[in-house]
Design a protein around this motif. Sequence first.
Motif, short mmCIF file in Angstrom:
data_model
loop_
_atom_site.label_atom_id
_atom_site.label_comp_id
_atom_site.label_asym_id
_atom_site.label_seq_id
_atom_site.Cartn_x
_atom_site.Cartn_y
_atom_site.Cartn_z
N HIS A 273 0.84 -1.20 0.00
CA HIS A 273 0.00 0.00 0.00
C HIS A 273 0.87 1.26 0.00
N PHE A 274 1.95 1.25 0.79
CA PHE A 274 2.87 2.39 0.79
C PHE A 274 3.50 2.57 -0.58
N PHE A 275 3.86 1.48 -1.25
CA PHE A 275 4.42 1.56 -2.59
C PHE A 275 3.43 2.18 -3.57
N LEU A 276 2.16 1.79 -3.49
CA LEU A 276 1.15 2.33 -4.39
C LEU A 276 0.90 3.81 -4.13
N ILE A 277 0.95 4.21 -2.86
CA ILE A 277 0.82 5.65 -2.55
C ILE A 277 1.96 6.44 -3.17
N THR A 278 3.18 5.91 -3.11
CA THR A 278 4.31 6.63 -3.72
C THR A 278 4.19 6.68 -5.24
N VAL A 279 3.68 5.62 -5.85
CA VAL A 279 3.50 5.64 -7.31
C VAL A 279 2.44 6.67 -7.69
N ILE A 280 1.36 6.75 -6.92
CA ILE A 280 0.32 7.75 -7.17
C ILE A 280 0.90 9.15 -7.04
N PHE A 281 1.72 9.38 -6.00
CA PHE A 281 2.35 10.68 -5.81
C PHE A 281 3.23 11.04 -7.00
N ILE A 282 4.02 10.09 -7.48
CA ILE A 282 4.91 10.37 -8.61
C ILE A 282 4.11 10.69 -9.86
N ILE A 283 3.02 9.95 -10.08
CA ILE A 283 2.19 10.21 -11.27
C ILE A 283 1.60 11.61 -11.22
N PHE A 284 1.04 12.00 -10.07
CA PHE A 284 0.46 13.34 -9.98
C PHE A 284 1.53 14.43 -10.02
N ASP A 285 2.71 14.13 -9.51
CA ASP A 285 3.80 15.10 -9.58
C ASP A 285 4.22 15.33 -11.03
N ILE A 286 4.30 14.27 -11.81
CA ILE A 286 4.66 14.41 -13.22
C ILE A 286 3.56 15.13 -13.99
N GLU A 287 2.31 14.84 -13.65
CA GLU A 287 1.22 15.50 -14.35
C GLU A 287 1.19 17.00 -14.05
N ILE A 288 1.51 17.38 -12.84
CA ILE A 288 1.58 18.81 -12.52
C ILE A 288 2.73 19.46 -13.27
N ALA A 289 3.84 18.73 -13.41
CA ALA A 289 4.96 19.27 -14.20
C ALA A 289 4.57 19.42 -15.67
N LEU A 290 3.64 18.61 -16.15
CA LEU A 290 3.17 18.76 -17.54
C LEU A 290 2.19 19.91 -17.71
N ILE A 291 1.58 20.36 -16.62
CA ILE A 291 0.65 21.49 -16.69
C ILE A 291 1.39 22.82 -16.83
N PHE A 292 2.58 22.94 -16.28
CA PHE A 292 3.31 24.20 -16.30
C PHE A 292 3.54 24.76 -17.71
N PRO A 293 3.92 23.96 -18.70
CA PRO A 293 4.07 24.55 -20.05
C PRO A 293 2.76 25.08 -20.62
N ILE A 294 1.63 24.49 -20.24
CA ILE A 294 0.34 25.00 -20.70
C ILE A 294 0.12 26.41 -20.17
N ILE A 295 0.49 26.63 -18.94
CA ILE A 295 0.33 27.96 -18.33
C ILE A 295 1.25 28.97 -19.02
N LEU A 296 2.47 28.54 -19.33
CA LEU A 296 3.43 29.46 -19.94
C LEU A 296 3.08 29.83 -21.38
N THR A 297 2.34 28.96 -22.07
CA THR A 297 2.00 29.25 -23.48
C THR A 297 0.62 29.87 -23.65
N LEU A 298 0.02 30.35 -22.59
CA LEU A 298 -1.31 30.94 -22.70
C LEU A 298 -1.33 32.17 -23.61
N LYS A 299 -0.30 33.00 -23.55
CA LYS A 299 -0.28 34.22 -24.35
C LYS A 299 0.04 33.97 -25.82
#
Length: 117
Positions: A56-82
């Motif tokens: 269960h601890f391993f799965l929590i860490t995998v979920i955290f890594i997935i959401f961390d990577i997805e948030i890192a993928l959102i940043f370029p969307i914010i930067l290219t708004l203009k």
Amino acid sequence: MNLMMMISILIFLISNIMMFLSIILSKKSMMDREKCSPFECGFDPKSSARMPFSLHFFLITVIFIIFDIEIALIFPIILTLKITNIFINMKISFFFICILLLGLYHEWNQNMLNWTN
């Protein structure tokens, strides 16, 4: 050309002499207890190899890594708004966030976010 050949032979000799000296002067012994034992990441090899592991601890860490990577993928969307078309950017952002929320809902529905079972 002759000078280049002399320099390469000299470099070859110096490197071989240094390797030979390091072999002679090193203080390692071939019959060391630690070198003969299997490498198990600091655990005592005489104990059980099957130590309990929290899946269960391993799965929590995998979920955290997935959401961390997805948030890192959102940043370029914010930067290219203009730069880009706002409606296309909003559609892509909405689709991406919907996938994130569906994944979060699925993990919540499967009780993967509860630390205690």
